[in-house]
Motif scaffolding. Structure first.
Motif, PDB file in Angstrom:
ATOM      1  N   SER A 258     -26.721 -42.906 -22.752  1.00 29.03           N
ATOM      2  CA  SER A 258     -26.106 -44.017 -23.663  1.00 29.03           C
ATOM      3  C   SER A 258     -25.184 -44.325 -23.233  1.00 29.03           C
ATOM      4  CB  SER A 258     -26.357 -42.481 -24.684  1.00 29.03           C
ATOM      5  OG  SER A 258     -25.184 -42.255 -24.045  1.00 29.03           O
ATOM      6  N   GLY A 259     -24.703 -43.947 -22.480  1.00 24.73           N
ATOM      7  CA  GLY A 259     -23.593 -45.158 -21.970  1.00 24.73           C
ATOM      8  C   GLY A 259     -24.141 -46.857 -21.616  1.00 24.73           C
ATOM      9  N   ARG A 260     -25.368 -46.863 -20.774  1.00 22.71           N
ATOM     10  CA  ARG A 260     -25.849 -47.293 -20.600  1.00 22.71           C
ATOM     11  C   ARG A 260     -27.173 -47.692 -20.546  1.00 22.71           C
ATOM     12  NH1 ARG A 260     -26.400 -45.429 -13.695  1.00 22.71           N
ATOM     13  NH2 ARG A 260     -27.128 -43.714 -15.070  1.00 22.71           N
ATOM     14  N   LEU A 261     -27.679 -47.281 -21.365  1.00 23.92           N
ATOM     15  CA  LEU A 261     -28.713 -47.836 -22.371  1.00 23.92           C
ATOM     16  C   LEU A 261     -29.206 -47.547 -24.036  1.00 23.92           C
ATOM     17  CD1 LEU A 261     -31.745 -46.097 -20.018  1.00 23.92           C
ATOM     18  CD2 LEU A 261     -31.559 -47.867 -20.233  1.00 23.92           C
ATOM     19  N   GLY A 262     -29.123 -48.654 -24.419  1.00 24.87           N
ATOM     20  CA  GLY A 262     -29.757 -47.852 -25.862  1.00 24.87           C
ATOM     21  C   GLY A 262     -30.516 -47.396 -26.170  1.00 24.87           C
ATOM     22  N   ALA A 263     -30.415 -46.975 -27.185  1.00 25.48           N
ATOM     23  CA  ALA A 263     -30.853 -45.381 -27.937  1.00 25.48           C
ATOM     24  C   ALA A 263     -32.026 -46.426 -29.010  1.00 25.48           C
ATOM     25  CB  ALA A 263     -30.419 -44.594 -28.516  1.00 25.48           C
ATOM     26  N   PRO A 264     -33.045 -45.759 -28.342  1.00 26.25           N
ATOM     27  CA  PRO A 264     -34.201 -46.251 -29.029  1.00 26.25           C
ATOM     28  C   PRO A 264     -33.851 -45.710 -30.988  1.00 26.25           C
ATOM     29  CG  PRO A 264     -35.304 -44.823 -27.252  1.00 26.25           C
ATOM     30  CD  PRO A 264     -33.449 -44.606 -27.452  1.00 26.25           C
ATOM     31  N   GLY A 265     -34.724 -46.179 -31.862  1.00 23.37           N
ATOM     32  CA  GLY A 265     -34.151 -46.017 -33.064  1.00 23.37           C
ATOM     33  C   GLY A 265     -35.288 -44.600 -33.444  1.00 23.37           C
ATOM     34  N   ARG A 266     -35.929 -45.294 -33.113  1.00 20.91           N
ATOM     35  CA  ARG A 266     -37.272 -44.091 -33.096  1.00 20.91           C
ATOM     36  C   ARG A 266     -37.808 -43.449 -31.979  1.00 20.91           C
ATOM     37  NH1 ARG A 266     -41.126 -45.252 -30.933  1.00 20.91           N
ATOM     38  NH2 ARG A 266     -42.510 -47.724 -30.060  1.00 20.91           N
ATOM     39  N   PRO A 267     -38.392 -42.186 -32.152  1.00 23.19           N
ATOM     40  CA  PRO A 267     -38.512 -41.087 -31.149  1.00 23.19           C
ATOM     41  C   PRO A 267     -40.265 -42.114 -30.903  1.00 23.19           C
ATOM     42  CG  PRO A 267     -38.834 -39.802 -33.758  1.00 23.19           C
ATOM     43  CD  PRO A 267     -38.415 -41.631 -33.288  1.00 23.19           C
ATOM     44  N   LEU A 268     -40.129 -41.987 -29.578  1.00 25.48           N
ATOM     45  CA  LEU A 268     -40.367 -42.383 -28.319  1.00 25.48           C
ATOM     46  C   LEU A 268     -42.272 -42.390 -28.450  1.00 25.48           C
ATOM     47  CD1 LEU A 268     -38.582 -43.415 -25.255  1.00 25.48           C
ATOM     48  CD2 LEU A 268     -39.409 -44.586 -27.036  1.00 25.48           C
ATOM     49  N   THR A 269     -43.676 -42.729 -28.736  1.00 30.23           N
ATOM     50  CA  THR A 269     -44.400 -41.695 -28.387  1.00 30.23           C
ATOM     51  C   THR A 269     -45.609 -41.799 -27.042  1.00 30.23           C
ATOM     52  OG1 THR A 269     -45.668 -44.078 -29.193  1.00 30.23           O
ATOM     53  CG2 THR A 269     -45.131 -43.458 -30.840  1.00 30.23           C
ATOM     54  N   ALA A 270     -46.091 -41.202 -27.033  1.00 24.69           N
ATOM     55  CA  ALA A 270     -47.444 -40.876 -25.971  1.00 24.69           C
ATOM     56  C   ALA A 270     -47.474 -41.785 -25.050  1.00 24.69           C
ATOM     57  CB  ALA A 270     -47.989 -39.297 -26.043  1.00 24.69           C
ATOM     58  N   ARG A 271     -47.920 -42.714 -25.447  1.00 20.91           N
ATOM     59  CA  ARG A 271     -48.424 -44.062 -25.406  1.00 20.91           C
ATOM     60  C   ARG A 271     -46.792 -45.320 -24.182  1.00 20.91           C
ATOM     61  NH1 ARG A 271     -50.951 -47.846 -28.945  1.00 20.91           N
ATOM     62  NH2 ARG A 271     -53.673 -46.801 -27.589  1.00 20.91           N
ATOM     63  N   ASP A 272     -45.233 -44.355 -25.601  1.00 17.81           N
ATOM     64  CA  ASP A 272     -44.324 -45.517 -25.072  1.00 17.81           C
ATOM     65  C   ASP A 272     -43.717 -44.634 -23.540  1.00 17.81           C
ATOM     66  OD1 ASP A 272     -44.112 -47.319 -27.061  1.00 17.81           O
ATOM     67  OD2 ASP A 272     -42.587 -45.411 -28.071  1.00 17.81           O
ATOM     68  N   LEU A 273     -44.353 -43.541 -23.250  1.00 15.04           N
ATOM     69  CA  LEU A 273     -43.596 -42.805 -22.520  1.00 15.04           C
ATOM     70  C   LEU A 273     -45.342 -43.622 -21.512  1.00 15.04           C
ATOM     71  CD1 LEU A 273     -42.917 -39.287 -23.560  1.00 15.04           C
ATOM     72  CD2 LEU A 273     -41.360 -41.233 -22.976  1.00 15.04           C
ATOM     73  N   ALA A 274     -45.941 -43.264 -21.111  1.00 17.70           N
ATOM     74  CA  ALA A 274     -47.272 -43.985 -20.037  1.00 17.70           C
ATOM     75  C   ALA A 274     -46.174 -44.954 -19.561  1.00 17.70           C
ATOM     76  CB  ALA A 274     -48.388 -43.318 -20.881  1.00 17.70           C
ATOM     77  N   ALA A 275     -46.116 -46.137 -20.791  1.00 11.37           N
ATOM     78  CA  ALA A 275     -45.299 -47.413 -20.006  1.00 11.37           C
ATOM     79  C   ALA A 275     -44.344 -47.547 -19.251  1.00 11.37           C
ATOM     80  CB  ALA A 275     -45.179 -48.286 -21.294  1.00 11.37           C
ATOM     81  N   LEU A 276     -43.152 -46.054 -19.591  1.00 13.86           N
ATOM     82  CA  LEU A 276     -42.560 -45.853 -19.113  1.00 13.86           C
ATOM     83  C   LEU A 276     -42.136 -45.127 -17.390  1.00 13.86           C
ATOM     84  CD1 LEU A 276     -39.763 -44.570 -21.812  1.00 13.86           C
ATOM     85  CD2 LEU A 276     -39.884 -46.574 -20.255  1.00 13.86           C
ATOM     86  N   ARG A 277     -43.289 -44.991 -17.372  1.00  9.46           N
ATOM     87  CA  ARG A 277     -44.158 -44.057 -16.212  1.00  9.46           C
ATOM     88  C   ARG A 277     -45.137 -44.670 -15.246  1.00  9.46           C
ATOM     89  NH1 ARG A 277     -45.506 -39.394 -19.732  1.00  9.46           N
ATOM     90  NH2 ARG A 277     -47.895 -40.508 -19.698  1.00  9.46           N
ATOM     91  N   GLU A 278     -45.244 -45.909 -15.619  1.00  8.49           N
ATOM     92  CA  GLU A 278     -45.593 -47.190 -14.585  1.00  8.49           C
ATOM     93  C   GLU A 278     -45.253 -47.736 -14.912  1.00  8.49           C
ATOM     94  OE1 GLU A 278     -48.614 -50.816 -15.439  1.00  8.49           O
ATOM     95  OE2 GLU A 278     -48.842 -49.450 -16.908  1.00  8.49           O
ATOM     96  N   LEU A 279     -43.919 -48.033 -15.452  1.00  5.70           N
ATOM     97  CA  LEU A 279     -42.583 -49.100 -14.823  1.00  5.70           C
ATOM     98  C   LEU A 279     -41.831 -47.714 -13.662  1.00  5.70           C
ATOM     99  CD1 LEU A 279     -40.609 -51.786 -15.143  1.00  5.70           C
ATOM    100  CD2 LEU A 279     -39.633 -50.325 -16.799  1.00  5.70           C
ATOM    101  N   ARG A 280     -41.612 -46.914 -13.518  1.00  6.65           N
ATOM    102  CA  ARG A 280     -41.299 -45.612 -12.252  1.00  6.65           C
ATOM    103  C   ARG A 280     -41.928 -46.207 -11.349  1.00  6.65           C
ATOM    104  NH1 ARG A 280     -40.633 -39.615 -13.861  1.00  6.65           N
ATOM    105  NH2 ARG A 280     -43.258 -40.453 -13.889  1.00  6.65           N
TER     106      ARG A 280
END
Length: 187
Positions: free
Chosen positions: A43-65
């Motif tokens: 949280s000190g380095r990233l802004g917290a999302p205003g809404r819970p992340l979805t499975a599709r969001d997590l897939a995009a994060l896994r792809e970026l990773r």
């Protein structure tokens, strides 16, 4: 499973996929419930999302990773990074670029930085910016993988003799195993 954090943010992202001491794979980005504690730690380095992340969001994060990991592996091996990894990172950098703003608070003017875009777009851009900072840092060649068996954690050692991601976890396991080997009863 408790993951170590505190490395450069891009390494912390890559390290969201780990192995347990028994060798089982663990992925922080598997579910919103496993990702949220990691996000809170950042949280000190990233802004917290205003809404819970979805499975599709997590897939995009896994792809970026995956693209960050691929580019980092290439840089560590001193070979050109794959064009598709660079294209994906550049796309993530573009989706929510920062912009400066100025506003009045009474008679005082204050400025800062904001981003447009969805929660996911802002998160992807922040993580891509962290990857850009790491991948272009002259010290990126010093990134190491923990020498403990079963551990895949990457770290940037502050001391050139550092061998483990954590002296308290992996380092202790190695020392205990060595002690056992030296002192095990002979049959």
């Amino acid at each position: 499973m408790e993951l170590l954090t505190g490395e450069p943010l891009a390494l912390d992202l890559v390290n969201t996929r780990a192995r347990t001491p028994s060798g089982a794979e663990y992925d922080v980005l598997a579910t919103p419930g496993t990702f949220q504690p990691w996000l809170v730690k950042q949280s000190g380095r990233l802004g917290a999302p205003g809404r819970p992340l979805t499975a599709r969001d997590l897939a995009a994060l896994r792809e970026l990773r995956g693209h960050v990991e691929t580019a980092l592996d290439a840089v560590r091996q001193a070979v050109p990074a794959p064009p598709e990894a660079l294209a994906a990172l550049n796309e993530a950098l573009r989706v929510a670029p920062p912009y400066a703003y100025l506003e009045a608070r009474g008679a005082v003017l204050v400025g800062g930085t904001r981003r447009d875009g969805s929660d996911l777009e802002r998160l992807l851009t922040q993580l891509a910016e962290a990857a850009l900072a790491l991948l272009t840092d002259p010290g990126v060649g010093k990134v190491r993988q923990c020498e403990a068996p079963q551990c895949r954690t990457l770290f940037l050692p502050a001391h050139p003799r550092r061998r483990w991601c954590s002296p308290e976890l992996c380092g202790n396991r190695i020392r205990v195993a060595r002690y056992y080997q030296r002192h095990k009863p002979t049959a």
